[in-house]
Design a protein around this motif. Structure first.
Motif, PDB file in Angstrom:
ATOM      1  N   GLY A   1      24.534 -12.338 -24.759  1.00  0.00           N
ATOM      2  CA  GLY A   1      25.242 -13.354 -25.555  1.00  0.00           C
ATOM      3  C   GLY A   1      24.127 -14.389 -25.834  1.00  0.00           C
ATOM      4  N   GLY A   2      24.294 -14.927 -27.379  1.00  0.00           N
ATOM      5  CA  GLY A   2      23.321 -15.869 -27.843  1.00  0.00           C
ATOM      6  C   GLY A   2      21.945 -15.328 -28.210  1.00  0.00           C
ATOM      7  N   ASP A   3      21.085 -16.331 -28.423  1.00  0.00           N
ATOM      8  CA  ASP A   3      19.881 -16.165 -28.561  1.00  0.00           C
ATOM      9  C   ASP A   3      19.165 -15.460 -27.531  1.00  0.00           C
ATOM     10  OD1 ASP A   3      20.097 -16.988 -31.404  1.00  0.00           O
ATOM     11  OD2 ASP A   3      19.330 -18.741 -31.092  1.00  0.00           O
ATOM     12  N   LYS A   4      18.071 -14.816 -27.647  1.00  0.00           N
ATOM     13  CA  LYS A   4      17.333 -14.304 -26.597  1.00  0.00           C
ATOM     14  C   LYS A   4      16.521 -15.348 -25.821  1.00  0.00           C
ATOM     15  CE  LYS A   4      16.031 -10.087 -26.415  1.00  0.00           C
ATOM     16  NZ  LYS A   4      15.267  -8.887 -26.501  1.00  0.00           N
ATOM     17  N   VAL A   5      16.537 -15.504 -24.565  1.00  0.00           N
ATOM     18  CA  VAL A   5      15.931 -16.484 -23.798  1.00  0.00           C
ATOM     19  C   VAL A   5      14.554 -15.965 -23.431  1.00  0.00           C
ATOM     20  CG1 VAL A   5      16.165 -17.955 -21.966  1.00  0.00           C
ATOM     21  CG2 VAL A   5      18.180 -17.455 -23.252  1.00  0.00           C
ATOM     22  N   GLY A   6      13.474 -16.761 -23.683  1.00  0.00           N
ATOM     23  CA  GLY A   6      12.158 -16.471 -22.864  1.00  0.00           C
ATOM     24  C   GLY A   6      11.979 -17.123 -21.325  1.00  0.00           C
ATOM     25  N   VAL A   7      11.592 -15.873 -20.711  1.00  0.00           N
ATOM     26  CA  VAL A   7      11.357 -16.368 -19.095  1.00  0.00           C
ATOM     27  C   VAL A   7      10.144 -15.644 -18.971  1.00  0.00           C
ATOM     28  CG1 VAL A   7      12.158 -16.067 -17.118  1.00  0.00           C
ATOM     29  CG2 VAL A   7      13.822 -16.405 -18.771  1.00  0.00           C
ATOM     30  N   SER A   8       9.135 -16.403 -18.208  1.00  0.00           N
ATOM     31  CA  SER A   8       7.745 -16.043 -17.499  1.00  0.00           C
ATOM     32  C   SER A   8       7.868 -15.680 -16.168  1.00  0.00           C
ATOM     33  CB  SER A   8       6.765 -16.905 -17.624  1.00  0.00           C
ATOM     34  OG  SER A   8       6.315 -17.038 -19.138  1.00  0.00           O
ATOM     35  N   LEU A   9       7.712 -14.284 -15.734  1.00  0.00           N
ATOM     36  CA  LEU A   9       7.651 -13.815 -14.372  1.00  0.00           C
ATOM     37  C   LEU A   9       6.233 -13.900 -13.965  1.00  0.00           C
ATOM     38  CD1 LEU A   9       9.042 -12.908 -11.506  1.00  0.00           C
ATOM     39  CD2 LEU A   9       8.838 -10.629 -12.683  1.00  0.00           C
ATOM     40  N   ILE A  10       5.882 -15.069 -13.096  1.00  0.00           N
ATOM     41  CA  ILE A  10       4.160 -14.901 -12.695  1.00  0.00           C
ATOM     42  C   ILE A  10       4.027 -14.491 -11.241  1.00  0.00           C
ATOM     43  CG2 ILE A  10       2.256 -16.303 -12.790  1.00  0.00           C
ATOM     44  CD1 ILE A  10       3.811 -18.079 -15.034  1.00  0.00           C
ATOM     45  N   LEU A  11       3.586 -13.421 -10.900  1.00  0.00           N
ATOM     46  CA  LEU A  11       3.204 -12.953  -9.603  1.00  0.00           C
ATOM     47  C   LEU A  11       2.140 -13.105  -8.829  1.00  0.00           C
ATOM     48  CD1 LEU A  11       5.572  -9.502 -10.168  1.00  0.00           C
ATOM     49  CD2 LEU A  11       6.228 -11.734  -9.005  1.00  0.00           C
ATOM     50  N   LYS A  12       1.938 -13.140  -7.645  1.00  0.00           N
ATOM     51  CA  LYS A  12       0.664 -12.974  -7.081  1.00  0.00           C
ATOM     52  C   LYS A  12       0.097 -12.088  -7.120  1.00  0.00           C
ATOM     53  CE  LYS A  12       2.035 -15.615  -2.800  1.00  0.00           C
ATOM     54  NZ  LYS A  12       1.770 -15.851  -1.523  1.00  0.00           N
ATOM     55  N   THR A  13       0.288 -10.801  -7.058  1.00  0.00           N
ATOM     56  CA  THR A  13      -0.291  -9.434  -7.659  1.00  0.00           C
ATOM     57  C   THR A  13       0.668  -8.371  -7.858  1.00  0.00           C
ATOM     58  OG1 THR A  13      -0.460  -8.499  -5.588  1.00  0.00           O
ATOM     59  CG2 THR A  13      -2.244 -10.017  -5.884  1.00  0.00           C
ATOM     60  N   LEU A  14       0.118  -7.297  -8.546  1.00  0.00           N
ATOM     61  CA  LEU A  14       0.936  -6.261  -8.736  1.00  0.00           C
ATOM     62  C   LEU A  14       0.342  -5.011  -7.940  1.00  0.00           C
ATOM     63  CD1 LEU A  14       2.342  -6.505 -12.256  1.00  0.00           C
ATOM     64  CD2 LEU A  14       3.619  -6.419 -10.068  1.00  0.00           C
ATOM     65  N   THR A  15      -0.472  -5.469  -6.868  1.00  0.00           N
ATOM     66  CA  THR A  15      -1.030  -4.469  -6.016  1.00  0.00           C
ATOM     67  C   THR A  15       0.057  -4.025  -4.925  1.00  0.00           C
ATOM     68  OG1 THR A  15      -2.109  -5.966  -4.649  1.00  0.00           O
ATOM     69  CG2 THR A  15      -3.273  -4.827  -6.602  1.00  0.00           C
ATOM     70  N   ASN A  16       0.773  -5.280  -4.431  1.00  0.00           N
ATOM     71  CA  ASN A  16       1.804  -4.989  -3.446  1.00  0.00           C
ATOM     72  C   ASN A  16       3.215  -4.619  -3.597  1.00  0.00           C
ATOM     73  OD1 ASN A  16       3.705  -5.796  -1.263  1.00  0.00           O
ATOM     74  ND2 ASN A  16       2.223  -7.478  -0.664  1.00  0.00           N
ATOM     75  N   PRO A  17       3.868  -3.728  -3.126  1.00  0.00           N
ATOM     76  CA  PRO A  17       5.075  -3.258  -3.727  1.00  0.00           C
ATOM     77  C   PRO A  17       6.060  -4.305  -3.625  1.00  0.00           C
ATOM     78  CG  PRO A  17       4.005  -1.686  -2.030  1.00  0.00           C
ATOM     79  CD  PRO A  17       3.025  -2.750  -2.134  1.00  0.00           C
ATOM     80  N   TYR A  18       6.024  -5.269  -2.597  1.00  0.00           N
ATOM     81  CA  TYR A  18       6.963  -6.527  -2.666  1.00  0.00           C
ATOM     82  C   TYR A  18       7.015  -7.284  -4.170  1.00  0.00           C
ATOM     83  CZ  TYR A  18       9.043 -10.687  -0.425  1.00  0.00           C
ATOM     84  OH  TYR A  18       9.840 -11.684  -0.064  1.00  0.00           O
ATOM     85  N   PHE A  19       5.946  -7.335  -4.534  1.00  0.00           N
ATOM     86  CA  PHE A  19       6.054  -7.932  -6.041  1.00  0.00           C
ATOM     87  C   PHE A  19       6.320  -6.934  -7.221  1.00  0.00           C
ATOM     88  CE2 PHE A  19       2.922 -10.519  -3.396  1.00  0.00           C
ATOM     89  CZ  PHE A  19       3.699 -11.680  -3.061  1.00  0.00           C
ATOM     90  N   VAL A  20       5.830  -5.705  -6.918  1.00  0.00           N
ATOM     91  CA  VAL A  20       6.267  -4.711  -7.824  1.00  0.00           C
ATOM     92  C   VAL A  20       7.722  -4.497  -8.011  1.00  0.00           C
ATOM     93  CG1 VAL A  20       6.346  -2.260  -8.488  1.00  0.00           C
ATOM     94  CG2 VAL A  20       4.299  -3.200  -7.815  1.00  0.00           C
ATOM     95  N   SER A  21       8.531  -4.640  -6.890  1.00  0.00           N
ATOM     96  CA  SER A  21      10.039  -4.828  -6.729  1.00  0.00           C
ATOM     97  C   SER A  21      10.500  -5.927  -7.518  1.00  0.00           C
ATOM     98  CB  SER A  21      10.502  -4.677  -5.150  1.00  0.00           C
ATOM     99  OG  SER A  21      11.738  -5.143  -5.123  1.00  0.00           O
ATOM    100  N   MET A  22       9.964  -7.125  -7.491  1.00  0.00           N
ATOM    101  CA  MET A  22      10.298  -8.143  -8.118  1.00  0.00           C
ATOM    102  C   MET A  22      10.340  -7.912  -9.495  1.00  0.00           C
ATOM    103  SD  MET A  22       8.841 -11.683  -6.364  1.00  0.00           S
ATOM    104  CE  MET A  22       9.489 -12.173  -4.784  1.00  0.00           C
ATOM    105  N   GLN A  23       9.315  -7.373 -10.212  1.00  0.00           N
ATOM    106  CA  GLN A  23       8.908  -7.016 -11.577  1.00  0.00           C
ATOM    107  C   GLN A  23      10.106  -6.150 -11.871  1.00  0.00           C
ATOM    108  OE1 GLN A  23       5.542  -5.510 -14.087  1.00  0.00           O
ATOM    109  NE2 GLN A  23       5.922  -4.369 -12.597  1.00  0.00           N
ATOM    110  N   LYS A  24      10.480  -4.996 -11.313  1.00  0.00           N
ATOM    111  CA  LYS A  24      11.469  -4.197 -11.365  1.00  0.00           C
ATOM    112  C   LYS A  24      12.703  -4.634 -11.614  1.00  0.00           C
ATOM    113  CE  LYS A  24      13.505   0.125  -9.643  1.00  0.00           C
ATOM    114  NZ  LYS A  24      13.622   1.083  -8.477  1.00  0.00           N
ATOM    115  N   ASP A  25      13.240  -5.450 -10.671  1.00  0.00           N
ATOM    116  CA  ASP A  25      14.489  -5.845 -10.883  1.00  0.00           C
ATOM    117  C   ASP A  25      14.669  -7.053 -11.639  1.00  0.00           C
ATOM    118  OD1 ASP A  25      15.167  -3.989  -8.942  1.00  0.00           O
ATOM    119  OD2 ASP A  25      15.997  -5.452  -7.262  1.00  0.00           O
ATOM    120  N   ALA A  26      13.618  -7.912 -12.002  1.00  0.00           N
ATOM    121  CA  ALA A  26      13.642  -8.786 -13.067  1.00  0.00           C
ATOM    122  C   ALA A  26      13.748  -8.385 -14.271  1.00  0.00           C
ATOM    123  CB  ALA A  26      12.543  -9.749 -12.901  1.00  0.00           C
TER     124      ALA A  26
END
Length: 376
Positions: free
Chosen positions: A49-74
């Motif tokens: 709904g509405g205009d597209k909203v810009g959001v930045s996801l800034i992670l510690k690294t993407l070598t750790n699956p923990y943060f990869v999971s964040m990226q995937k679900d985000a």
């Protein structure tokens, strides 16, 4: 913060060629960062709904699956909410400069909010600039220091996660002496997830941390009061950077300091995995209990196999997806998200996974926890 420490806590193409160039630069600079999904241009969608909203996801690294999971679900949530998501990440845990660049780029692009697992206090000034520019800042997994640098934090109760491990460790010892290796995140900077998990573990065992703000200040020997109680010795505090290699090196150093270690606290699963590798190389893997925090699918397998005595599970994807949704709603006129009652952050939950219960403690079996695990 798969530790996982502790410590996690740029956007899409915008208006000018210069801004696009800056956005590309941060994605290239963040060695394993990735440019996010969707464009930041104005558009409408039935799902968001509405205009597209810009959001930045800034992670510690993407070598750790923990943060990869964040990226995937985000990314999955961004597609549902008509959010233009840009992802940036540090090249290593502790890489604050890449995160600062990503924050400044988010401001330049006119994003509505930032989700961040910060790599340290050095990012605070940039986050304050973002808030002054009108961006809503949500810390994921790790509260900044001080916590009010973010508008709100979405996280597991890291102190409680460590405490669950410590309670189990004390009960499993059944009154035996404990010789403990503390495998932390850093020894050269203070990150809340590092303090919270470390202190939680000690308190779960019934050992006073000795400080509210620093690791390694507890008495190095004495009595633990958890379980049936008994004597303890702290063999070492070693930094791991939350990585497998760091965990192995830390464990090797600890064994050199005291070869009689029988309990290992690990800031996260990669550190615990590295510790196990060092113990196996020394022929001690069967006589030492490793306690980790994260809850990945591979971590649960390590509980099943006996590599880990227990694993305090977390839900990083939930943190990220809720963060995306919250900023999208706020940008479209919704209310600001609020903290969990009685806490200073929004608690996304934790549970203890172990092969069996000891001392009457409530645990999940690895098979029970598998439905909510993340990674492979």
């Amino acid at each position: 913060m798969n530790m996982p420490i502790n410590q996690v806590p740029g956007r899409r193409s915008r208006r000018t060629t210069a801004a696009m160039t800056v956005g590309l630069t941060v994605c290239l600079t963040a060695a394993l960062g990735a440019c996010g999904s969707g464009s930041s241009g104005s558009s409408s969608s039935a799902s968001g709904g509405g205009d597209k909203v810009g959001v930045s996801l800034i992670l510690k690294t993407l070598t750790n699956p923990y943060f990869v999971s964040m990226q995937k679900d985000a990314k999955a949530q961004a597609a549902k909410d008509n959010v233009g998501l840009t992802v940036a990440a540090g090249s290593t845990d502790g890489d604050t400069q890449t995160q600062i660049t990503a924050i400044d780029n988010a401001i330049s692009r006119g994003d509505k909010g930032i989700l961040i697992t910060t790599n340290g206090d050095a990012v605070n000034a940039a986050l304050n600039r973002a808030k002054q520019a009108g961006l809503f800042v949500i810390a994921l997994d790790t509260a900044p220091n001080p916590a009010n640098v973010a508008d709100i934090t979405y996280a597991t109760d890291n102190h409680q996660a460590g405490k669950l491990d410590g309670q189990y460790a004390a009960a499993a010892l059944n009154g035996k002496p404990a010789v403990i290796a503390m495998l932390d995140l850093f020894n050269n900077q203070v990150v809340s997830v590092d303090i919270d998990r470390d202190h939680g573990f000690l308190e779960g065992m019934g050992i006073a941390p000795g400080s509210k703000t620093e690791n390694g200040k507890e008495a190095k020997s004495g009595k633990y009061t958890g379980g049936k109680g008994g004597s303890y010795t702290i063999a070492c505090h070693q930094p791991t950077q939350g990585a497998i290699d760091g965990g192995r090196t830390a464990m090797e150093n600890c064994l050199s300091a005291n070869p009689n270690i029988n309990v290992v606290y690990a800031i996260n699963e990669p550190a615990g995995e590295g510790a196990y590798n060092a113990l196996k190389a020394a022929g001690k893997e069967k006589s030492v209990a490793i306690y980790a925090i994260d809850g990945s699918c591979s971590g649960l397998k390590n509980v099943t196999s006996g590599k880990f005595a227990a694993d305090a599970v977390q839900y990083p994807g939930k943190m990220a997806s809720l963060g995306v949704s919250s900023i999208a709603k706020l940008a479209r006129g919704g209310s600001k998200p609020s903290v969990t009652n009685g806490k200073t952050f929004y608690d996304t939950g934790t549970a203890l996974v172990a092969a069996k219960s000891v001392g009457g403690l409530t645990v999940q079996s690895p098979s029970q926890a598998a439905s909510a695990c993340w990674g492979s």
